[in-house]
Design a protein around this motif. Structure first.
Motif, PDB file in Angstrom:
ATOM      1  N   VAL A   1       4.954 -32.509  -3.008  1.00 45.00           N
ATOM      2  CA  VAL A   1       4.886 -33.898  -3.439  1.00 45.00           C
ATOM      3  C   VAL A   1       3.868 -34.644  -2.587  1.00 45.00           C
ATOM      4  O   VAL A   1       3.837 -34.499  -1.361  1.00 45.00           O
ATOM      5  N   GLU A   2       3.052 -35.440  -3.263  1.00 44.48           N
ATOM      6  CA  GLU A   2       2.126 -36.333  -2.573  1.00 44.48           C
ATOM      7  C   GLU A   2       2.445 -37.758  -2.993  1.00 44.48           C
ATOM      8  O   GLU A   2       2.442 -38.081  -4.188  1.00 44.48           O
ATOM      9  N   PHE A   3       2.733 -38.609  -2.022  1.00 45.29           N
ATOM     10  CA  PHE A   3       3.096 -39.999  -2.298  1.00 45.29           C
ATOM     11  C   PHE A   3       1.838 -40.862  -2.195  1.00 45.29           C
ATOM     12  O   PHE A   3       1.237 -40.993  -1.121  1.00 45.29           O
ATOM     13  N   LEU A   4       1.458 -41.465  -3.314  1.00 44.06           N
ATOM     14  CA  LEU A   4       0.192 -42.196  -3.375  1.00 44.06           C
ATOM     15  C   LEU A   4       0.362 -43.691  -3.613  1.00 44.06           C
ATOM     16  O   LEU A   4      -0.613 -44.431  -3.523  1.00 44.06           O
ATOM     17  N   GLN A   5       1.591 -44.152  -3.919  1.00 44.39           N
ATOM     18  CA  GLN A   5       1.714 -45.530  -4.361  1.00 44.39           C
ATOM     19  C   GLN A   5       1.722 -46.533  -3.218  1.00 44.39           C
ATOM     20  O   GLN A   5       1.248 -47.645  -3.368  1.00 44.39           O
ATOM     21  N   ASP A   6       2.283 -46.176  -2.051  1.00 47.08           N
ATOM     22  CA  ASP A   6       2.306 -47.092  -0.911  1.00 47.08           C
ATOM     23  C   ASP A   6       2.600 -46.276   0.346  1.00 47.08           C
ATOM     24  O   ASP A   6       3.030 -45.129   0.262  1.00 47.08           O
ATOM     25  N   PRO A   7       2.362 -46.857   1.530  1.00 46.01           N
ATOM     26  CA  PRO A   7       2.537 -46.089   2.773  1.00 46.01           C
ATOM     27  C   PRO A   7       3.970 -46.020   3.269  1.00 46.01           C
ATOM     28  O   PRO A   7       4.233 -45.371   4.286  1.00 46.01           O
ATOM     29  N   SER A   8       4.921 -46.666   2.593  1.00 43.60           N
ATOM     30  CA  SER A   8       6.291 -46.652   3.089  1.00 43.60           C
ATOM     31  C   SER A   8       6.937 -45.293   2.834  1.00 43.60           C
ATOM     32  O   SER A   8       6.453 -44.480   2.046  1.00 43.60           O
ATOM     33  N   LYS A   9       8.052 -45.060   3.491  1.00 42.09           N
ATOM     34  CA  LYS A   9       8.794 -43.815   3.306  1.00 42.09           C
ATOM     35  C   LYS A   9       9.974 -43.974   2.356  1.00 42.09           C
ATOM     36  O   LYS A   9      10.779 -43.046   2.205  1.00 42.09           O
ATOM     37  N   ILE A  10      10.069 -45.124   1.695  1.00 39.64           N
ATOM     38  CA  ILE A  10      11.195 -45.344   0.789  1.00 39.64           C
ATOM     39  C   ILE A  10      11.197 -44.349  -0.367  1.00 39.64           C
ATOM     40  O   ILE A  10      12.246 -43.787  -0.702  1.00 39.64           O
ATOM     41  N   PRO A  11      10.041 -44.062  -1.009  1.00 39.03           N
ATOM     42  CA  PRO A  11      10.078 -43.045  -2.078  1.00 39.03           C
ATOM     43  C   PRO A  11      10.548 -41.676  -1.581  1.00 39.03           C
ATOM     44  O   PRO A  11      11.282 -40.975  -2.291  1.00 39.03           O
ATOM     45  N   LEU A  12      10.139 -41.284  -0.371  1.00 41.12           N
ATOM     46  CA  LEU A  12      10.614 -40.014   0.184  1.00 41.12           C
ATOM     47  C   LEU A  12      12.108 -40.073   0.440  1.00 41.12           C
ATOM     48  O   LEU A  12      12.829 -39.089   0.194  1.00 41.12           O
ATOM     49  N   GLU A  13      12.611 -41.205   0.923  1.00 42.83           N
ATOM     50  CA  GLU A  13      14.052 -41.348   1.129  1.00 42.83           C
ATOM     51  C   GLU A  13      14.801 -41.162  -0.189  1.00 42.83           C
ATOM     52  O   GLU A  13      15.835 -40.485  -0.240  1.00 42.83           O
ATOM     53  N   ILE A  14      14.268 -41.765  -1.249  1.00 46.88           N
ATOM     54  CA  ILE A  14      14.912 -41.640  -2.564  1.00 46.88           C
ATOM     55  C   ILE A  14      14.890 -40.185  -3.010  1.00 46.88           C
ATOM     56  O   ILE A  14      15.903 -39.656  -3.505  1.00 46.88           O
TER      57      ILE A  14
END
Length: 369
Positions: free
Chosen positions: A116-129
């Motif tokens: 997974v690559e998170f591109l929408q913002d620098p926060s870790k909230i999507p990874l937490e979800i």
């Protein structure tokens, strides 16, 4: 131990050197969209082929021939399969918003491998979800990280992080540091029973309270000592005190000159600690963990010299605040008010053999008394 993967796609002229380093120090996976580059990765390491929507079909077919793990963009699942029966297939998802985050959660819940690559913002909230949604999933989740600092943060999300991280190195040495970060954990120290030999009330001195960003356990504290070769385990303030609440983040440690133990087998003077410094929290079984210092409080107080000896005859010397609520830890997690110690009592300590220079172990003549 987390999986350390490196992204070789943008290495350019550094490719050969970085791959050689990464193979030598134990990087698990080498990610590429170039069959020729993957072919130089030895069979002892995982060749991870990444196929994206823009990957030409002929290249994707070549990648499928060589890959140990074929990662397909989620829109391509089913269109390509590895050539070798022992090779695995996984899914790649670039998260750009709620819709793609839901897709990542769906695939990570059922896929053997998910990148997974998170591109929408620098926060870790999507990874937490994502971690919360796949808490009981049996597959392996790998997350892109932007740099080494991000790797450290990512692996600590929700206290457990993903199963591994993927980093694009920018220089030789990054892969080695990534492996160190992914190794995680800390060493276990061999504590010894020290025998108290003497107590001496001293005059005023400056003692240091170490306030941390962690909640200590009742059998946990920090190691401090006047000598680099002998320290005692001073308890945190997790045990009840009269007139004041417990402060489970604090250790009323010792005089400002004292050594304490931290990561990478390095000692620090208590007076050197600052907000953000890292030291070891140590329990009575010798288990260690890295603890971040929030601040230190240095105040002038009456001091007490505590002298002890190790089973092998090594001398241990600690000068702490002369107050009964300063406590040392002993065998079995026993708690000892230092002003009530007497000759013959047993407390726990640590007696490394290395002398120190600027905190690092050295092999030269050095004598402390």
């Amino acid at each position: 131990m987390k999986l350390a993967w490196i992204d070789t796609r943008a290495l350019g002229d550094l490719a050969a050197a970085v791959i050689e380093e990464a193979v030598h120090i134990g990087v698990d996976g080498f990610v590429s969209d170039n069959p020729a580059l993957l072919s130089i990765v030895p069979p002892s390491r995982r060749k991870v082929a990444l196929v994206l929507p823009e990957t030409p079909k002929t290249v994707a077919d070549d990648l499928a021939e060589i890959a140990d793990l074929l990662l397909l963009d989620h829109t391509l699942v089913g269109q390509f399969t590895p050539a070798r029966p022992e090779a695995k297939t996984g899914v790649f998802v670039a998260v750009t918003g709620e819709e793609t985050l839901s897709i990542a959660c769906e695939w990570a819940a059922k896929s053997e491998w998910t990148l997974v690559e998170f591109l929408q913002d620098p926060s870790k909230i999507p990874l937490e979800i994502l971690l919360g949604a796949t808490d009981k999933a049996e597959g392996t989740l790998i997350s892109f990280v932007t740099d080494l600092a991000d790797a450290t943060v990512t692996l600590g999300v929700l206290e457990r992080g993903p199963d591994g991280v993927l980093l694009a190195p920018t220089t030789v040495g990054d892969a080695s540091e990534l492996v160190r970060i992914c190794a995680g954990g800390t060493e276990k120290l061999e504590l010894q029973e020290l025998t108290i030999t003497g107590l001496t009330h001293l005059g005023l001195g400056d003692r240091v309270c170490v306030d941390t960003c962690s909640h200590f356990k009742q059998n946990e504290g920090i190691l401090v000592g006047s000598y680099a070769t002998g320290m005692i385990l001073i308890s945190s303030e997790t045990h009840p005190l009269p007139y004041m609440p417990t402060r489970p983040f604090r250790v009323n440690a010792a005089g400002l000159h004292s050594y304490c133990v931290g990561p990478n087998n390095r000692t620090r003077y208590l007076a050197e600690l600052r907000s953000g410094s890292e030291i070891f929290g140590v329990d009575t079984d010798g288990n260690t963990r890295v603890i971040t210092v929030g601040r230190i409080k240095m105040e002038t107080r009456p001091m007490l010299l505590i002298e002890a000896v190790s089973p092998t005859g090594g001398k241990v010397n600690v000068i702490a605040q002369d107050d009964w609520h300063v406590r040392a830890l002993g065998p079995g997690g026993s708690v000892h008010n230092i002003t009530e110690l007497k000759a013959g009592d047993k407390i726990l300590g640590y007696t490394p053999t290395d002398q120190r220079h600027v905190g690092y172990p050295i092999r030269e003549f050095l004598y402390e008394q």
